[in-house]
Write a protein that holds these residues in place. Structure first.
Motif, PDB file in Angstrom:
ATOM      1  N   TYR A   1       0.827  -1.203   0.000  1.00 31.04           N
ATOM      2  CA  TYR A   1       0.000   0.000   0.000  1.00 31.04           C
ATOM      3  C   TYR A   1       0.867   1.261   0.000  1.00 31.04           C
ATOM      4  O   TYR A   1       0.626   2.204  -0.762  1.00 31.04           O
ATOM      5  N   ILE A   2       1.901   1.282   0.834  1.00 27.33           N
ATOM      6  CA  ILE A   2       2.794   2.441   0.892  1.00 27.33           C
ATOM      7  C   ILE A   2       3.502   2.637  -0.443  1.00 27.33           C
ATOM      8  O   ILE A   2       3.593   3.755  -0.955  1.00 27.33           O
ATOM      9  N   LYS A   3       4.000   1.545  -1.036  1.00 30.37           N
ATOM     10  CA  LYS A   3       4.665   1.656  -2.336  1.00 30.37           C
ATOM     11  C   LYS A   3       3.685   2.154  -3.396  1.00 30.37           C
ATOM     12  O   LYS A   3       4.040   3.005  -4.219  1.00 30.37           O
ATOM     13  N   TYR A   4       2.460   1.649  -3.382  1.00 25.36           N
ATOM     14  CA  TYR A   4       1.453   2.087  -4.343  1.00 25.36           C
ATOM     15  C   TYR A   4       1.200   3.594  -4.196  1.00 25.36           C
ATOM     16  O   TYR A   4       1.203   4.330  -5.183  1.00 25.36           O
ATOM     17  N   CYS A   5       0.993   4.044  -2.960  1.00 23.75           N
ATOM     18  CA  CYS A   5       0.687   5.462  -2.727  1.00 23.75           C
ATOM     19  C   CYS A   5       1.854   6.375  -3.091  1.00 23.75           C
ATOM     20  O   CYS A   5       1.642   7.488  -3.572  1.00 23.75           O
ATOM     21  N   CYS A   6       3.063   5.925  -2.863  1.00 24.86           N
ATOM     22  CA  CYS A   6       4.236   6.776  -3.116  1.00 24.86           C
ATOM     23  C   CYS A   6       4.752   6.694  -4.542  1.00 24.86           C
ATOM     24  O   CYS A   6       5.211   7.692  -5.087  1.00 24.86           O
ATOM     25  N   LEU A   7       4.703   5.521  -5.146  1.00 21.53           N
ATOM     26  CA  LEU A   7       5.327   5.331  -6.456  1.00 21.53           C
ATOM     27  C   LEU A   7       4.339   5.333  -7.620  1.00 21.53           C
ATOM     28  O   LEU A   7       4.639   5.853  -8.683  1.00 21.53           O
ATOM     29  N   ILE A   8       3.180   4.753  -7.426  1.00 27.97           N
ATOM     30  CA  ILE A   8       2.211   4.623  -8.515  1.00 27.97           C
ATOM     31  C   ILE A   8       1.220   5.782  -8.521  1.00 27.97           C
ATOM     32  O   ILE A   8       0.893   6.331  -9.566  1.00 27.97           O
ATOM     33  N   ASN A   9       0.743   6.163  -7.349  1.00 25.97           N
ATOM     34  CA  ASN A   9      -0.291   7.190  -7.254  1.00 25.97           C
ATOM     35  C   ASN A   9       0.103   8.240  -6.207  1.00 25.97           C
ATOM     36  O   ASN A   9      -0.576   8.408  -5.210  1.00 25.97           O
TER      37      ASN A   9
END
Length: 53
Positions: A32-40
């Motif tokens: 979730y953290i990677k998604y929020c920071c890198l993808i969105n």
């Protein structure tokens, strides 16, 4: 292979929010953290895009 670790300090409320939001998307907190920071990431304030490999 993933070999790097990043530690984040949270209080109980912050951790609970991460667990809830990640759970809704059926993700781990890490994903979730990677998604929020890198993808969105948040919009605005970034001068240039950073390429993620």
């Amino acid at each position: 292979m993933k070999s790097e670790i990043v530690r984040v300090r949270l209080n109980e409320v912050e951790k609970k929010l991460f667990l809830e939001k990640a759970g809704v998307l059926k993700m781990t907190i890490s994903d979730y953290i990677k998604y929020c920071c890198l993808i969105n990431p948040p919009k605005g304030g970034f001068e240039r895009e950073v390429e993620y490999k």
